[in-house]
Motif scaffolding. Structure first.
Motif, PDB file in Angstrom:
ATOM      1  N   ILE A 115     -27.528 -38.128 -14.317  1.00  0.00           N
ATOM      2  CA  ILE A 115     -26.677 -39.324 -14.291  1.00  0.00           C
ATOM      3  C   ILE A 115     -25.626 -39.275 -15.399  1.00  0.00           C
ATOM      4  CG2 ILE A 115     -26.673 -41.858 -14.422  1.00  0.00           C
ATOM      5  CD1 ILE A 115     -29.629 -41.768 -13.544  1.00  0.00           C
ATOM      6  N   ILE A 116     -24.385 -39.562 -15.023  1.00  0.00           N
ATOM      7  CA  ILE A 116     -23.315 -39.721 -16.021  1.00  0.00           C
ATOM      8  C   ILE A 116     -22.533 -40.993 -15.689  1.00  0.00           C
ATOM      9  CG2 ILE A 116     -23.131 -37.264 -16.582  1.00  0.00           C
ATOM     10  CD1 ILE A 116     -20.679 -37.058 -14.821  1.00  0.00           C
ATOM     11  N   PHE A 124     -18.853 -33.100 -19.017  1.00  0.00           N
ATOM     12  CA  PHE A 124     -20.146 -33.641 -18.555  1.00  0.00           C
ATOM     13  C   PHE A 124     -20.366 -33.227 -17.091  1.00  0.00           C
ATOM     14  CE2 PHE A 124     -21.189 -37.576 -21.426  1.00  0.00           C
ATOM     15  CZ  PHE A 124     -20.809 -36.897 -22.560  1.00  0.00           C
ATOM     16  N   PHE A 125     -19.314 -33.350 -16.266  1.00  0.00           N
ATOM     17  CA  PHE A 125     -19.412 -32.934 -14.858  1.00  0.00           C
ATOM     18  C   PHE A 125     -19.727 -31.434 -14.803  1.00  0.00           C
ATOM     19  CE2 PHE A 125     -16.571 -36.609 -14.605  1.00  0.00           C
ATOM     20  CZ  PHE A 125     -16.909 -37.238 -13.422  1.00  0.00           C
ATOM     21  N   HIS A 126     -18.974 -30.675 -15.601  1.00  0.00           N
ATOM     22  CA  HIS A 126     -19.127 -29.212 -15.545  1.00  0.00           C
ATOM     23  C   HIS A 126     -20.527 -28.775 -15.969  1.00  0.00           C
ATOM     24  CE1 HIS A 126     -14.491 -28.759 -16.082  1.00  0.00           C
ATOM     25  NE2 HIS A 126     -14.838 -29.327 -14.956  1.00  0.00           N
ATOM     26  N   ALA A 127     -21.058 -29.410 -17.029  1.00  0.00           N
ATOM     27  CA  ALA A 127     -22.387 -29.008 -17.533  1.00  0.00           C
ATOM     28  C   ALA A 127     -23.429 -29.200 -16.431  1.00  0.00           C
ATOM     29  CB  ALA A 127     -22.761 -29.822 -18.766  1.00  0.00           C
ATOM     30  N   VAL A 128     -23.232 -30.220 -15.618  1.00  0.00           N
ATOM     31  CA  VAL A 128     -24.181 -30.486 -14.529  1.00  0.00           C
ATOM     32  C   VAL A 128     -23.931 -29.520 -13.367  1.00  0.00           C
ATOM     33  CG1 VAL A 128     -24.934 -32.224 -12.841  1.00  0.00           C
ATOM     34  CG2 VAL A 128     -24.384 -32.926 -15.204  1.00  0.00           C
ATOM     35  N   VAL A 135     -24.284 -34.124  -9.869  1.00  0.00           N
ATOM     36  CA  VAL A 135     -23.802 -35.280 -10.630  1.00  0.00           C
ATOM     37  C   VAL A 135     -24.194 -36.541  -9.872  1.00  0.00           C
ATOM     38  CG1 VAL A 135     -21.721 -36.596 -11.227  1.00  0.00           C
ATOM     39  CG2 VAL A 135     -21.863 -34.160 -11.801  1.00  0.00           C
ATOM     40  N   VAL A 136     -24.847 -37.458 -10.568  1.00  0.00           N
ATOM     41  CA  VAL A 136     -25.130 -38.787 -10.014  1.00  0.00           C
ATOM     42  C   VAL A 136     -24.289 -39.754 -10.827  1.00  0.00           C
ATOM     43  CG1 VAL A 136     -26.894 -40.548  -9.632  1.00  0.00           C
ATOM     44  CG2 VAL A 136     -27.466 -38.114  -9.351  1.00  0.00           C
ATOM     45  N   ARG A 137     -23.354 -40.412 -10.150  1.00  0.00           N
ATOM     46  CA  ARG A 137     -22.414 -41.292 -10.867  1.00  0.00           C
ATOM     47  C   ARG A 137     -22.980 -42.691 -11.045  1.00  0.00           C
ATOM     48  NH1 ARG A 137     -16.466 -40.255 -10.078  1.00  0.00           N
ATOM     49  NH2 ARG A 137     -16.329 -38.086  -9.455  1.00  0.00           N
TER      50      ARG A 137
END
Ligand SMILES: Cc1ncc(COP(=O)(O)O)c(C=O)c1O
Length: 392
Positions: A115-116, A124-128, A135-137
């Motif tokens: 979750i970000i 943050f998106f890239h690390a996931v 990515v869970v928004r």
């Protein structure tokens, strides 16, 4: 004033990403760069001097991390944030982005949802995603002036126990310094629903009057046990190119998993100048920071007034911390995809496009105002001229 933040330094010829990219790669030779997050100020003299002294030795072999390195961070966290930590809670990392990637690999499995809170710092998106996770928004709420967390949505988005949330506190790019209440609410959910929180607190020292940073892990023992906190002197003292940061967790199991993952990634020894700069900044940079903060806040006031009076089509989202701020440009009537190009080509000012941080920021740009006032004024005047030229 002991330090001169008005001094304009020529960064051409220093291979600065911030300056080279818009000028040489995008070929707008006189563009004012206000994008990637480093500032156009010299680091504290104590940092420059410590590095100069170490450089003068001439042998740059593999370094050991001295106890004084950890002590400088321990003392800083206690003095500035009232957080008492010990050396065995800490691990070095070449950067916070690296640490986020290590955390994703250490604490989740391929296919897991992480979750970000979007819009958010794009790595943050890239690390996931680069590690094969989803990515869970949990999008932030925006009332036109200010962003807040959406706790009901967060509760709905949690898949199950042990899930990871990456928190940005203070938040880049929305500029919020989360209140104690907000963090406590988040903390209650994290404990009740067994969330693991990676708390990126890289901007923790850059806080404006009337606001206070709270270290998430310091709010309760239950929360401390499920949190890995990312800290660094890099934004605070303008030394991100020294690539040295740390993670802190009182949960020895989490820290061990982190260290094992860092080792698998090949990171063990640090970098000679990074170790020296990190320690000097935390140990001797405080009076510099205490002068920098009012200077940055005066930049915020200056920008807010200028835009309100002279560029009404652009709405300034006043930040509570960080030297980054959003400009809501939806009033200009430009295609969102053409917005950053408009600022680069017509105003000759280079920003970060809002959509880099999430689709929520279509029609926004992020400005980095960590620069001498004269440069900021020049940029604002260029924006004013370009916006007037399109009749706004
Ligand atoms: C929230 C956040 N985390 C991490 C970083 C970068 O950290 P590092 O340079 O240590 O990888 C930044 C830089 O802007 C940031 O804003």
């Amino acid at each position: 004033m002991k330090y001169d933040f008005d001094k304009v330094l020529d960064r051409n010829g220093t291979e600065s990403l911030k300056w080279v990219y818009p000028r040489k790669v995008l070929k707008v030779e006189d563009a004012i760069p206000m994008w990637v997050a480093d500032m156009d100020f010299e680091a504290p003299p104590a940092v420059v001097e410590a590095i100069r002294r170490r450089a003068a030795h001439g042998i740059y072999g593999y370094p050991l991390v001295p106890p004084s390195f950890w002590q400088a961070a321990i003392d800083w966290l206690k003095r500035r944030h009232g957080w008492e930590v010990t050396k065995d809670w800490m691990a070095m990392t070449p950067g916070i982005v690296a640490a986020l990637n290590y955390c994703v690999r250490a604490f989740t499995k391929p296919g897991d949802g992480v979750i970000i809170q979007t819009p958010v710092y794009f790595p943050f998106f890239h690390a996931v995603e680069n590690n094969g996770r989803r990515v869970v928004r949990n999008p932030l709420r925006f009332d036109g002036c200010r962003y807040t967390m959406d706790f009901e949505d967060l509760e709905r988005k949690i898949d199950g126990p042990g899930q990871m949330l990456i928190l940005c506190s203070p938040h880049n790019p929305v500029g919020r310094v989360w209140t104690r209440d907000e963090l406590e609410t988040l903390g209650l959910i994290a404990v009740a629903r067994d969330l693991l929180v990676i708390s990126d607190e890289i901007h923790a020292d850059l806080i404006y009057a009337g606001h206070r940073h709270h270290v998430l892990a310091s709010l309760s023992p239950g929360l401390a046990d499920r949190t890995v906190t990312c800290i660094a002197p890099s934004k605070t003292f303008n030394i991100p190119g020294l690539s040295t940061a740390a993670v802190v967790s009182s949960n020895s199991g989490l820290l061990k998993k982190f260290e094992d993952e860092a080792e698998r990634a090949g990171f063990e020894l640090g970098q000679v100048f990074g170790i020296v700069g990190f320690e000097a900044a935390y140990a001797h940079g405080e009076d510099w920071l205490d002068e920098l903060l009012p200077y940055l806040e005066a930049n915020v006031d200056f920008m807010e007034k200028f835009l309100e009076e002279r560029v009404p089509g652009v709405r300034f989202i006043r930040p509570e911390g960080t030297y980054l701020a959003l400009l809501d440009c939806r009033g200009l009537g430009l295609e969102p995809a053409a917005l950053n190009d408009f600022f680069l080509k017509k105003a000759r000012v280079y920003f970060s496009d809002g959509t880099m941080f999430g689709s929520e920021l279509e029609g926004f740009v992020r400005i980095n105002f960590g620069c001498p006032r004269a440069l900021l004024l020049e940029a604002l005047e260029r924006i004013e001229r370009a916006v007037k030229a399109i009749g706004k």
